[in-house]
Design a protein around this motif. Structure first.
Motif, PDB file in Angstrom:
ATOM      1  N   GLY A 130       0.786  -1.224   0.000  1.00 19.54           N
ATOM      2  CA  GLY A 130       0.000   0.000   0.000  1.00 19.54           C
ATOM      3  C   GLY A 130       0.819   1.276   0.000  1.00 19.54           C
ATOM      4  O   GLY A 130       0.249   2.360   0.149  1.00 19.54           O
ATOM      5  N   ARG A 132       2.317   2.860  -2.430  1.00 18.85           N
ATOM      6  CA  ARG A 132       1.966   3.742  -3.544  1.00 18.85           C
ATOM      7  C   ARG A 132       0.616   4.409  -3.352  1.00 18.85           C
ATOM      8  O   ARG A 132       0.305   5.392  -4.029  1.00 18.85           O
ATOM      9  N   ILE A 133      -0.178   3.883  -2.458  1.00 20.76           N
ATOM     10  CA  ILE A 133      -1.481   4.493  -2.175  1.00 20.76           C
ATOM     11  C   ILE A 133      -1.391   5.436  -0.980  1.00 20.76           C
ATOM     12  O   ILE A 133      -1.970   6.525  -0.981  1.00 20.76           O
ATOM     13  N   VAL A 134      -0.634   5.018   0.024  1.00 16.16           N
ATOM     14  CA  VAL A 134      -0.549   5.810   1.246  1.00 16.16           C
ATOM     15  C   VAL A 134       0.223   7.108   1.016  1.00 16.16           C
ATOM     16  O   VAL A 134      -0.161   8.170   1.534  1.00 16.16           O
ATOM     17  N   LEU A 137      -1.786   9.943  -0.365  1.00 15.60           N
ATOM     18  CA  LEU A 137      -2.745  10.392   0.648  1.00 15.60           C
ATOM     19  C   LEU A 137      -2.059  11.284   1.682  1.00 15.60           C
ATOM     20  O   LEU A 137      -2.649  12.265   2.163  1.00 15.60           O
TER      21      LEU A 137
END
Length: 301
Positions: A130, A132-134, A137
């Motif tokens: 995660g 690349r997602i965190v 954000l």
């Protein structure tokens, strides 16, 4: 009888001289002199406009009560008085406010450096599910105005029974996406060979962070530390919202209350404001070279 071959003598090579460049000084033409003069005048005007409010505040601390707002305006006092500074420093509540604010600022700065640097190390060097997602954000929080989450933050700290404690001033603001981004950019430029050598020597992830990355982080820590200290010291809205105990008043909160209760004593207020601004000015003067030299690191990668 065999004749030994004769070896011709090798003459030493002639000394070679590296041609040196002749230094030519640029001639100071009238046009160039005029441009330099205009730059100097423009710089002096900008510096004067920037320092004028600060200088007026410090000098107003030496004025009598009626001289601060005298008409017509007078920059320097007729008689220099130090009574305002002596009186504000003899006020136990003001001294206590400076002490409690300084203590909170030191704790906040230390915690901010540690938490944000560890997060920066994780995003710069570790691979986890995660990521690349965190990371996007985290960056998105940089663009959320603090006033928009003020009410929700107040509800959270109220539910946690943190009101009227030093923790409510320190804990909510420790994590900063801007500081994580800044330190991460620095960590991305540390050679991976240093990390690999530490891993070969038996260091785990914590050992690599504490023994390799932390000692090399003085430059970004100066910038992050000064920013954190200044943000805590100058905070006003959050302390007013969460602190009602006079023993925990912060310096900006104290000055605001002083202005409301003793608005006629402007000379005393200017003296207190000048003393409240002194720690930030001193820190900047001490670390100005490091701040200016290292502020560009965020754009290295």
């Amino acid at each position: 009888m065999a004749i030994a071959p004769t070896i011709p003598a090798i003459e030493p090579a002639a000394e070679t001289r590296v041609p040196t460049r002749s230094r030519h000084r640029r001639r100071l033409t009238p046009a160039r002199a005029a441009i330099l003069a205009l730059k100097f005048v423009a710089g002096a005007i900008i510096v004067g406009l920037a320092l004028f409010p600060l200088a007026w505040m410090v000098i107003s601390g030496f004025k009598l009560r009626t001289e601060v707002v005298r008409t017509p305006f007078q920059f320097f006092p007729d008689v220099w008085e130090v009574q305002n500074y002596v009186q504000i420093l003899s006020d136990p509540s003001f001294v206590r406010t400076l002490a409690i604010t300084g203590l909170g600022a030191v704790i906040f700065t230390t915690g901010s450096i540690m938490i944000n640097s560890m997060a920066a190390y994780a995003f710069a060097r570790l691979e986890f599910v995660g990521k690349r997602i965190v990371w996007p954000l985290v960056l998105m929080t940089m663009f959320i105005p603090g006033m928009t989450i003020l009410l929700t933050s107040f509800i959270v700290v109220t539910k946690l029974y943190m009101l009227d404690t030093l923790a409510v001033l320190i804990l909510p603001g420790l994590a900063s996406a801007a500081h994580v981004f800044f330190v991460r950019q620095f960590y991305l430029n540390i050679p991976s060979s240093l990390e690999e050598a530490a891993r070969v020597d038996g260091c785990g992830r914590w050992g690599v962070y504490f023994r390799v990355f932390l000692p090399l982080s003085k430059a970004p820590f100066v910038v992050v530390g000064i920013g954190s200290f200044m943000a805590y010291w100058n905070s006003f809205v959050w302390p007013v919202l969460t602190i009602t105990n006079p023993d925990l008043f912060q310096v900006q909160q104290y000055l605001a209350n002083f202005r409301g209760e003793r608005s006629s004593e402007l000379g005393l207020l200017m003296a207190g404001s000048a003393l409240a601004a002194a720690p930030i000015i001193i820190l900047f003067l001490i670390f100005q070279r490091q701040i200016i030299a290292n502020i560009k690191m965020a754009g290295l990668k």
